[in-house]
Structure formats: structure tokens, C-alpha cells
Design a protein around this motif. Sequence first.
Motif, PDB file in Angstrom:
ATOM      1  N   ALA A 129     -48.698  -1.968  56.678  1.00  0.00           N
ATOM      2  CA  ALA A 129     -47.505  -2.287  56.498  1.00  0.00           C
ATOM      3  C   ALA A 129     -47.276  -3.732  56.200  1.00  0.00           C
ATOM      4  O   ALA A 129     -48.241  -4.366  56.325  1.00  0.00           O
ATOM      5  CB  ALA A 129     -46.679  -2.147  57.717  1.00  0.00           C
ATOM      6  N   GLU A 130     -46.198  -4.235  55.188  1.00  0.00           N
ATOM      7  CA  GLU A 130     -46.195  -5.692  54.871  1.00  0.00           C
ATOM      8  C   GLU A 130     -46.254  -6.679  56.006  1.00  0.00           C
ATOM      9  O   GLU A 130     -46.862  -7.718  55.947  1.00  0.00           O
ATOM     10  CB  GLU A 130     -44.725  -5.718  54.370  1.00  0.00           C
ATOM     11  CG  GLU A 130     -44.453  -4.951  52.905  1.00  0.00           C
ATOM     12  CD  GLU A 130     -43.958  -5.911  51.845  1.00  0.00           C
ATOM     13  OE1 GLU A 130     -43.324  -6.851  52.284  1.00  0.00           O
ATOM     14  OE2 GLU A 130     -44.297  -5.506  50.627  1.00  0.00           O
ATOM     15  N   GLY A 131     -45.771  -6.328  57.089  1.00  0.00           N
ATOM     16  CA  GLY A 131     -45.667  -7.446  58.350  1.00  0.00           C
ATOM     17  C   GLY A 131     -47.021  -7.501  58.802  1.00  0.00           C
ATOM     18  O   GLY A 131     -47.322  -8.318  59.682  1.00  0.00           O
ATOM     19  N   LYS A 184     -48.100   4.582  49.325  1.00  0.00           N
ATOM     20  CA  LYS A 184     -47.149   3.519  50.370  1.00  0.00           C
ATOM     21  C   LYS A 184     -47.804   3.981  51.625  1.00  0.00           C
ATOM     22  O   LYS A 184     -47.979   3.023  52.569  1.00  0.00           O
ATOM     23  CB  LYS A 184     -45.745   4.214  50.144  1.00  0.00           C
ATOM     24  CG  LYS A 184     -44.718   3.572  49.751  1.00  0.00           C
ATOM     25  CD  LYS A 184     -43.390   3.802  49.900  1.00  0.00           C
ATOM     26  CE  LYS A 184     -42.844   3.115  48.485  1.00  0.00           C
ATOM     27  NZ  LYS A 184     -41.987   4.254  47.776  1.00  0.00           N
ATOM     28  N   TYR A 214     -49.003 -14.895  43.987  1.00  0.00           N
ATOM     29  CA  TYR A 214     -49.386 -15.161  45.198  1.00  0.00           C
ATOM     30  C   TYR A 214     -50.552 -16.237  45.177  1.00  0.00           C
ATOM     31  O   TYR A 214     -51.450 -16.466  46.409  1.00  0.00           O
ATOM     32  CB  TYR A 214     -50.338 -13.981  45.853  1.00  0.00           C
ATOM     33  CG  TYR A 214     -49.150 -12.902  46.403  1.00  0.00           C
ATOM     34  CD1 TYR A 214     -48.392 -12.884  47.582  1.00  0.00           C
ATOM     35  CD2 TYR A 214     -48.966 -11.851  45.347  1.00  0.00           C
ATOM     36  CE1 TYR A 214     -47.477 -12.278  47.621  1.00  0.00           C
ATOM     37  CE2 TYR A 214     -47.880 -10.917  45.729  1.00  0.00           C
ATOM     38  CZ  TYR A 214     -47.091 -11.009  46.955  1.00  0.00           C
ATOM     39  OH  TYR A 214     -46.160 -10.105  47.095  1.00  0.00           O
ATOM     40  N   THR A 270     -57.338 -10.225  47.535  1.00  0.00           N
ATOM     41  CA  THR A 270     -56.421  -8.940  47.369  1.00  0.00           C
ATOM     42  C   THR A 270     -57.004  -7.833  46.584  1.00  0.00           C
ATOM     43  O   THR A 270     -57.351  -6.690  47.116  1.00  0.00           O
ATOM     44  CB  THR A 270     -55.059  -9.290  46.772  1.00  0.00           C
ATOM     45  OG1 THR A 270     -54.285 -10.183  47.594  1.00  0.00           O
ATOM     46  CG2 THR A 270     -54.196  -7.974  46.686  1.00  0.00           C
ATOM     47  N   HIS A 282     -51.162  -8.234  52.966  1.00  0.00           N
ATOM     48  CA  HIS A 282     -50.736  -6.965  52.790  1.00  0.00           C
ATOM     49  C   HIS A 282     -49.465  -6.760  52.062  1.00  0.00           C
ATOM     50  O   HIS A 282     -49.461  -5.980  51.368  1.00  0.00           O
ATOM     51  CB  HIS A 282     -50.503  -6.495  54.208  1.00  0.00           C
ATOM     52  CG  HIS A 282     -51.706  -6.399  55.234  1.00  0.00           C
ATOM     53  ND1 HIS A 282     -52.112  -7.201  56.156  1.00  0.00           N
ATOM     54  CD2 HIS A 282     -52.547  -5.387  54.906  1.00  0.00           C
ATOM     55  CE1 HIS A 282     -53.392  -6.750  56.600  1.00  0.00           C
ATOM     56  NE2 HIS A 282     -53.698  -5.768  55.993  1.00  0.00           N
ATOM     57  N   GLN A 283     -48.692  -7.844  51.851  1.00  0.00           N
ATOM     58  CA  GLN A 283     -47.550  -7.886  50.775  1.00  0.00           C
ATOM     59  C   GLN A 283     -48.218  -7.609  49.395  1.00  0.00           C
ATOM     60  O   GLN A 283     -47.756  -7.020  48.460  1.00  0.00           O
ATOM     61  CB  GLN A 283     -46.811  -9.332  50.885  1.00  0.00           C
ATOM     62  CG  GLN A 283     -45.702  -9.283  52.155  1.00  0.00           C
ATOM     63  CD  GLN A 283     -45.195 -10.416  52.314  1.00  0.00           C
ATOM     64  OE1 GLN A 283     -45.131 -11.579  51.560  1.00  0.00           O
ATOM     65  NE2 GLN A 283     -44.629 -10.622  53.443  1.00  0.00           N
ATOM     66  N   ARG A 314     -49.790  -4.353  48.501  1.00  0.00           N
ATOM     67  CA  ARG A 314     -48.565  -3.429  48.202  1.00  0.00           C
ATOM     68  C   ARG A 314     -48.120  -3.713  46.890  1.00  0.00           C
ATOM     69  O   ARG A 314     -47.716  -2.859  45.986  1.00  0.00           O
ATOM     70  CB  ARG A 314     -47.655  -3.308  49.196  1.00  0.00           C
ATOM     71  CG  ARG A 314     -48.194  -3.102  50.788  1.00  0.00           C
ATOM     72  CD  ARG A 314     -47.138  -2.913  51.822  1.00  0.00           C
ATOM     73  NE  ARG A 314     -46.172  -1.900  51.526  1.00  0.00           N
ATOM     74  CZ  ARG A 314     -46.537  -0.431  52.182  1.00  0.00           C
ATOM     75  NH1 ARG A 314     -47.718  -0.251  52.991  1.00  0.00           N
ATOM     76  NH2 ARG A 314     -45.494   0.431  52.109  1.00  0.00           N
ATOM     77  N   TYR A 315     -47.872  -4.921  46.677  1.00  0.00           N
ATOM     78  CA  TYR A 315     -47.296  -5.633  45.272  1.00  0.00           C
ATOM     79  C   TYR A 315     -47.981  -4.965  44.182  1.00  0.00           C
ATOM     80  O   TYR A 315     -47.611  -4.612  43.178  1.00  0.00           O
ATOM     81  CB  TYR A 315     -47.210  -6.874  45.312  1.00  0.00           C
ATOM     82  CG  TYR A 315     -46.966  -7.641  43.919  1.00  0.00           C
ATOM     83  CD1 TYR A 315     -45.086  -7.688  43.617  1.00  0.00           C
ATOM     84  CD2 TYR A 315     -47.497  -8.105  42.926  1.00  0.00           C
ATOM     85  CE1 TYR A 315     -44.589  -8.125  42.429  1.00  0.00           C
ATOM     86  CE2 TYR A 315     -47.007  -8.538  41.797  1.00  0.00           C
ATOM     87  CZ  TYR A 315     -45.652  -8.693  41.373  1.00  0.00           C
ATOM     88  OH  TYR A 315     -45.296  -9.461  40.485  1.00  0.00           O
ATOM     89  N   CYS A 357     -50.781 -10.708  40.036  1.00  0.00           N
ATOM     90  CA  CYS A 357     -51.054 -11.009  41.556  1.00  0.00           C
ATOM     91  C   CYS A 357     -51.398 -12.632  41.740  1.00  0.00           C
ATOM     92  O   CYS A 357     -50.739 -13.090  42.502  1.00  0.00           O
ATOM     93  CB  CYS A 357     -52.350 -10.251  42.106  1.00  0.00           C
ATOM     94  SG  CYS A 357     -52.439 -10.625  43.699  1.00  0.00           S
ATOM     95  N   ALA A 377     -49.702 -11.389  56.516  1.00  0.00           N
ATOM     96  CA  ALA A 377     -48.696 -10.645  55.962  1.00  0.00           C
ATOM     97  C   ALA A 377     -48.824 -10.983  54.449  1.00  0.00           C
ATOM     98  O   ALA A 377     -48.598 -10.026  53.369  1.00  0.00           O
ATOM     99  CB  ALA A 377     -47.306 -11.315  56.449  1.00  0.00           C
TER     100      ALA A 377
END
Lengths: 288, 288
Positions: free
Chosen positions: B25-27, B20, B106, B114, B34-35, B38-39, B102, B31
Motif C-alpha cells: 500500500a502507498e502508506g 494493485k 520522484y 524504485t 511505495h508511491q 505504484r505510480y 519516475c 511511503a
Amino acid sequence: MTELSRYLNEKQALMDTALKDCLPAEGTRPAVLHQAMRYCVLNGGKRIRPILCIAVAETFGTRPKAALAAAVAVELFHCSTLVHDDLPCMDDDDLRRGMPTCHVKYGEANAVLTGDALMIHAFHILAESGSARLSLELAKAAGSMGVIAGQVEDLDAEGKKPNAGLIEFIHMNKTAILIRAAVRMGALVGGAAEDELETLSLFSEKIGLAFQIEDDILDETSTDEVLGKPAGSDAEQHKMTYPAVHGMDVAAEKVRSLTSEAVGLLNMMPRNTHILRSIAEYLVSRRS
Amino acid sequence: MTELSRYLNEKQALMDTALKDCLPAEGTRPAVLHQAMRYCVLNGGKRIRPILCIAVAETFGTRPKAALAAAVAVELFHCSTLVHDDLPCMDDDDLRRGMPTCHVKYGEANAVLTGDALMIHAFHILAESGSARLSLELAKAAGSMGVIAGQVEDLDAEGKKPNAGLIEFIHMNKTAILIRAAVRMGALVGGAAEDELETLSLFSEKIGLAFQIEDDILDETSTDEVLGKPAGSDAEQHKMTYPAVHGMDVAAEKVRSLTSEAVGLLNMMPRNTHILRSIAEYLVSRRS
């Protein structure tokens, strides 16, 4: 032949040999993968990024050989992005430098894996050179806040309303940031002091942006034969380009002003930078 | 709760936190990228490779924290290969650990990127740790003569006549080699001497092969619910598997003999290796 042509030819030959030598032989198992890796790298590329890397190292009196691992790694990574960018799910390009793209020749799955393998090989070469610092430069420029970010937003921008901030983000990340990494890695190999590293970073951002804007212009004004890929493909793919956002005149003027600012930065350095100046000017006067 | 369960839970939590923390960060722009990163990483994975890395480092009296960069990098790389393996042009899987893969969530282009970004991030983390040696271990295991080689031959083997040499090549490269890298990186962090590094390399090859054969067996004998992905997908995709080549009985016996050989190797080491032994046995007694 001008001094620059001689320099570029000589360094291109050096790079072609180094790239040939650094890739596993065609027969290495799995043969199809190693054939594809060599096909996608040993294809007559202009080697702009590695030549910049070497030229910067030479500016500090360092021999080309010392910068070779950095130069090779940057070019391998660059080739890996081209293989993935050409995929059907991305730009869906059939031709690259006048030849069938990797997925057309070797199939889509092998193309994804060839890109992966080239990417990993770039870091392999840097790891073998023993420098974590150089790996860090490449990883920062290449990753999710660098080249990959540029490609994500480039794809997302297709068909959208022209947007000045967005096109700058895309060009900065998709193109300039790797040229910046090449230059910085050359400077690190050369032992540049912090202020020179900063000056060269700014220099490389400017020539990187100028290079990509010139690329957009050429795509719109050149021919298939000269480019080795379909001219006008940006428009056909509804790509957001600098000329589409700002018009052709502003684009051409931007190329000129970025290049002249870049050359101005070189003049601040207490080094013989005439080759770097010639390369900066060459980048925006090429025909393909 | 057994000592092993406690150990695995504790290290899993440690890894989940480290993963983590190491991902942007997701933002962070872009975005969506990065989402997606993390996913694909923060999805309740078992973290087998990084836990092995840390357990080996601990065997040498090293604190888990010192092995964290290596452990994180191995897991990030592993996740990147899962994202690419699931792509429509490869295994075309819709589910991974019970969630949409994924590219389903996405889109295909973002999934390729990714995977790329996770791969690069793995080398980024190692470069930040300052160790070119660790990068070299990962690059060797990951590249065109490692994991990528295994995936190329795995895809190529689909629908072909069962072949003992080929299935060993695939299992060694697609799976065992990264488990080997995780173990070796833990040993390097722990300061292992050359002979211990060799013993642990052999140990890890054996548990890696046993792990993959067990995976083949589970795919054939378990259910969708327990696996979190479609059971029987190997047969459906005409994958070459160890049971398909050698039969289910020989496969089960091979898992037992490899595990017992691996444990025998541990017993040669003048260290407290009981946790490693427990992990080796756990790897082939899991249900999913």
C-alpha cells in the motif's frame, strides 16, 4: 594464525572461487557488462554475509557446498547494492575497496545496468538451486520493505536532525536485514527447526546492527588507507549515523551490548556455535 | 466490440487488479518508495506480456488465476526496466505514457531504487508462488544475457553505423526475450509438453521481434499524442532502429513475414490458438 583467521581465509577463498565460477566469463557478450559484473564482485571483499551463511549451515552439520548457492546469491545481491549506492545520484563515491567505483570505471549507465544484472543473477542462482524458499528469504530482505527501504530512508535522512528511531530503521533495513537473510538461509539449508530459526534470526539482527554501528564508528575514527575508501565520508555527506545521534561512547557501548546479547542467544542453542561466536566478535573488532 | 477487444479489456482489468493487490500500500514505509512503485506500474499500461502469459496458459485449459503470479512478475520486471531506461544516464526521457517519468516525479535516486524494488518484487511474487522453475525462466530472460544485455548494447549502439546483426541482437534481447519468457511461463503453468514449449518459444521470438520493429516504425511515423511519449525520439537519440538499418519498406515487410511465420507455428499445435493468433496480429496493428 588463530582458528578464526584460518576459517575466514578458507571460506573467503571458497567464496571467491564460487563467485568467479558463477559469473559469466569476461568475453561473454556484452563484454563490458560481464567485465563490470566481475570487477564489482571479484574485488577482495570480506564476504562476511556468505561466510555467515555457510557457518550457520555448518553449525547444523551441513557441508559448505550445500549452502553455496545461498551464500553466492546473498553476496551478489550485496554487491549490486554497493554499485547502485555509489552512483552519483546516491552517495556519489569514487572509491570502493581502494579501487574506482563501477560508474567511474564503466560509466553511469553501465553501472546502473551492472547493479541490475547482479541483482537478477542472485535470483538466477537461487532459482537454479531449485529452492523457492531461499528466493523468498532473499526477496523479502532485499526489497521495498528491506534493503531498498533502508537506502531510501538513508538518503532522505541526509542533513536531517539526528533521530534515534530513524537511525535504527535505516541500520536495521540497510544492513542488518541482509545479514539476517544470510543467517536464515544458512539455517534453512541446514534444516533448522522453527525455534532455532527464530533464535538465529534474533542473533543475526543483533550482530547486523552491531556491525553497522561499528562501521559508523570506523568511518569517523579510521583512515582512508585502512578503510580503502574516504574516511569521514559519512560526516561529509551529512549522513545520519549512530554516533551522530547517540554520541561515540553510547555507540561503542551499544556495539558491546548487542554483541554480548547475540552471543548469549547462541549459548541457548544445543549446537557447537563457537565459530559463530568468533565471527560475531570479529565483526566488531575489525579495523576496516 | 470484437472478441479480441473484449478479451484484452477483460485481461487488462484482471492484471490491473492483480498488480494493485500485489504491491505494498502507498502508506507503507517508506511511503515515497511505495508511491513511486505504484505510480510506475499502475499507469494504464497495455499489459501485453502478462496477457500473453495468461492467454498461453488458457490455451492449455488452465484458468487465468493459475498464471497470475507469472503474469504479474513479468509485468513488474518490465516496469522496472522502463524506470531505469528512462533515467538521465540512459534514454533521459521525461514522459512515459503521457505522464512524467519516475525520476522526473520522484528524483533520480528514488527512481533507481524504485526500479530495483520492482525487480526484486517480481522475484518475490514468483518465490511466493513456490515455483523455482518460473523464477529461472524470468531470471534467464531478464539478466546479463537477456534484457540487460539488450539495453547495454542499445545504449552502446547510439550514433553508430547501422548494423543488421547488432539491431537483431538488441531487439532479440531488449524486447523479444521477455515476451518469450512470458509465453514460456504461461506454457509451463499450463503444463505444456517439451515440443509445444519449443513451438511456443519460436512463436514468441517472432512476435517479439515483430512487435519491436513495429515500435521502431511507429516512433518514426506516429505523433506524440498517439504514442503518449515524444514521437521521433529514436532518431533524436540516434538510436539504432530496424528501419534505420533496413529502410521502412523492408521493416514493414519483416513485420508481416514474422507475424505470418508466428501464426504458421500456432497452426501446428493441436490446440485452439485463435486468441493467440489474434493477439499476434494485434501486436503489429496497434497505433501506439
